[in-house]
Design an enzyme around this catalytic site. Sequence first.
Site, PDB file in Angstrom:
ATOM      1  N   ASP A  80      17.325  11.148  88.106  1.00 15.96           N
ATOM      2  CA  ASP A  80      17.713  12.144  87.094  1.00 15.96           C
ATOM      3  C   ASP A  80      18.603  11.547  86.015  1.00 15.96           C
ATOM      4  OD1 ASP A  80      17.615  14.638  85.908  1.00 15.96           O
ATOM      5  OD2 ASP A  80      19.149  15.538  87.183  1.00 15.96           O
ATOM      6  N   GLY A 118      31.736  22.294  84.368  1.00 14.88           N
ATOM      7  CA  GLY A 118      30.288  22.308  84.164  1.00 14.88           C
ATOM      8  C   GLY A 118      29.618  23.230  85.156  1.00 14.88           C
ATOM      9  N   GLU A 132      36.332  11.331  91.385  1.00 17.36           N
ATOM     10  CA  GLU A 132      37.289  10.912  90.363  1.00 17.36           C
ATOM     11  C   GLU A 132      37.002  11.738  89.104  1.00 17.36           C
ATOM     12  OE1 GLU A 132      36.642   7.111  88.357  1.00 17.36           O
ATOM     13  OE2 GLU A 132      34.631   6.983  89.231  1.00 17.36           O
TER      14      GLU A 132
HETATM   15  P1  ATP Z   1      22.025  19.460  87.278  1.00 14.46           P
HETATM   16  O1  ATP Z   1      21.830  20.907  87.602  1.00 14.46           O
HETATM   17  O2  ATP Z   1      21.838  19.124  85.828  1.00 14.46           O
HETATM   18  O3  ATP Z   1      21.298  18.527  88.212  1.00 14.46           O
HETATM   19  P2  ATP Z   1      24.333  19.304  88.788  1.00 14.46           P
HETATM   20  O4  ATP Z   1      24.555  20.762  88.986  1.00 14.46           O
HETATM   21  O5  ATP Z   1      23.691  18.540  89.878  1.00 14.46           O
HETATM   22  O6  ATP Z   1      23.586  19.146  87.476  1.00 14.46           O
HETATM   23  P3  ATP Z   1      26.343  17.379  87.994  1.00 14.46           P
HETATM   24  O7  ATP Z   1      25.405  16.759  87.058  1.00 14.46           O
HETATM   25  O8  ATP Z   1      26.863  16.520  89.102  1.00 14.46           O
HETATM   26  O9  ATP Z   1      25.799  18.741  88.597  1.00 14.46           O
HETATM   27  O10 ATP Z   1      27.584  17.963  87.165  1.00 14.46           O
HETATM   28  C1  ATP Z   1      27.382  18.946  86.149  1.00 14.46           C
HETATM   29  C2  ATP Z   1      28.273  18.644  84.950  1.00 14.46           C
HETATM   30  O11 ATP Z   1      29.652  18.701  85.344  1.00 14.46           O
HETATM   31  C3  ATP Z   1      28.078  17.237  84.376  1.00 14.46           C
HETATM   32  O12 ATP Z   1      27.047  17.168  83.424  1.00 14.46           O
HETATM   33  C4  ATP Z   1      29.451  16.938  83.783  1.00 14.46           C
HETATM   34  O13 ATP Z   1      29.537  17.422  82.457  1.00 14.46           O
HETATM   35  C5  ATP Z   1      30.408  17.699  84.695  1.00 14.46           C
HETATM   36  N1  ATP Z   1      30.953  16.751  85.697  1.00 14.46           N
HETATM   37  C6  ATP Z   1      30.346  16.340  86.822  1.00 14.46           C
HETATM   38  N2  ATP Z   1      31.091  15.444  87.503  1.00 14.46           N
HETATM   39  C7  ATP Z   1      32.222  15.269  86.786  1.00 14.46           C
HETATM   40  C8  ATP Z   1      33.403  14.444  86.945  1.00 14.46           C
HETATM   41  N3  ATP Z   1      33.537  13.626  87.991  1.00 14.46           N
HETATM   42  N4  ATP Z   1      34.360  14.540  85.997  1.00 14.46           N
HETATM   43  C9  ATP Z   1      34.213  15.364  84.940  1.00 14.46           C
HETATM   44  N5  ATP Z   1      33.129  16.134  84.717  1.00 14.46           N
HETATM   45  C10 ATP Z   1      32.149  16.111  85.629  1.00 14.46           C
HETATM   46 MG    MG Z   2      23.532  16.927  86.356  1.00 12.87          MG
HETATM   47 MG    MG Z   3      21.765  17.240  89.688  1.00 14.16          MG
END
Ligand code: ATP
Ligand code: MG
Ligand code: MG
Length: 327
Positions: free
Chosen positions: A148, A28, A102
């Site tokens: 969020d 992601g 995890e």
């Molecule tokens: P945003 O910019 O939307 O706030 P973010 O950059 O803070 O997102 P996360 O939401 O923590 O990041 O993670 C982004 C994406 O990565 C998630 O929507 C998910 O699809 C994938 N992801 C995050 N953590 C995991 C995990 N532990 N296992 C598998 N996929 C994950």
């Molecule tokens: Mg996110």
């Molecule tokens: Mg975030």
Amino acid sequence: NFNDSKGFYKCIIGDHIFYRYEILKILGRGAFGQVILCKDHKIYNSQVAIKIIRNRKKLYNQGKIEIEILKYIKSCGKGSNKNIVEIYHSFNFRGHLCIVFELLGPNLFDIIKQNHFRGLNIQFVKEVANQLLKSMNILSKEKIIHCDIKPENVLIKNVKKNNEIKLIDFGSSCFENNTIYTYIQSRFYRSPEVILGMKYGLPIDIWSLGCLLVELFTGLPLFPGESEQEQLLLIMQVIGVPSKEFIQKGTRSKYFFNDDYSPIIFPNSRGLLHKPSSKKLCSILHLPSDSLFLHFVSSCLEWEPEKRITPENALKHIWFKFHEKSQ
Ligand code: ATP
Ligand code: MG
Ligand code: MG
């Protein structure tokens, strides 16, 4: 140089980070950085997800808060918080803050999309609601606001045919007595008190939950506002206009209401006018007005935060006591 121009770590499949994790795949990408799938060479046959924060001061600091909150939850849970993503550890690597989690499966937006935005069955929606509320109940006891809650931040872990629902992304979270930011929550899931610039607390997460559950059930976001103004108009279209007393509490109310407290109504980019109270939640859901699910989500979508259901009471709601066929 290990970064691109925007401060993202340049991930190369097969490379190692921290001499331990072999990069297998990018899972992601968000505003905060990237999440990658890695093989952990220290533990035989194991895989982890690592969030590599962009090397930007502000994001680094926010990552620090995410780690602090996740470690705090882990320390006070003693295994009872299986609906919150588990943090394994964190480290600095080439100027990037890295958080090891995890490994989980797809997020709820992926699931909705896989289902061609047609909505999921009510039993699944109920299972998601029940497990998410368990995670929110823990947050509520510890006075932590997630800030969020949205489909992308709820992940599914498949364990022997059973779904485990896990809340992730504590990058915007805070303690209820330390609400520093005013610009929080993703717009579609943003609560009225945040839009209107009021004091906010734990109930903002329940608002988001209500929006998320409707979206899971119908396949489409409940309030897909293109701007904050349209966001509030879409909310009023379904739950009516708020009271004068409520409007008076908002520091930003002048952007949304006239001096006589009537809403400022304007057409959106497609020329559509959203008239207050012109849409009913039961019609959006295609459910009878005595449906338990309808009653449940309505209690999440109250203007006044104090009137919204709490996670503790929500877990006791009669919707969870019956196994229904279609509602
Ligand atoms: P945003 O910019 O939307 O706030 P973010 O950059 O803070 O997102 P996360 O939401 O923590 O990041 O993670 C982004 C994406 O990565 C998630 O929507 C998910 O699809 C994938 N992801 C995050 N953590 C995991 C995990 N532990 N296992 C598998 N996929 C994950
Ligand atoms: Mg996110
Ligand atoms: Mg975030």
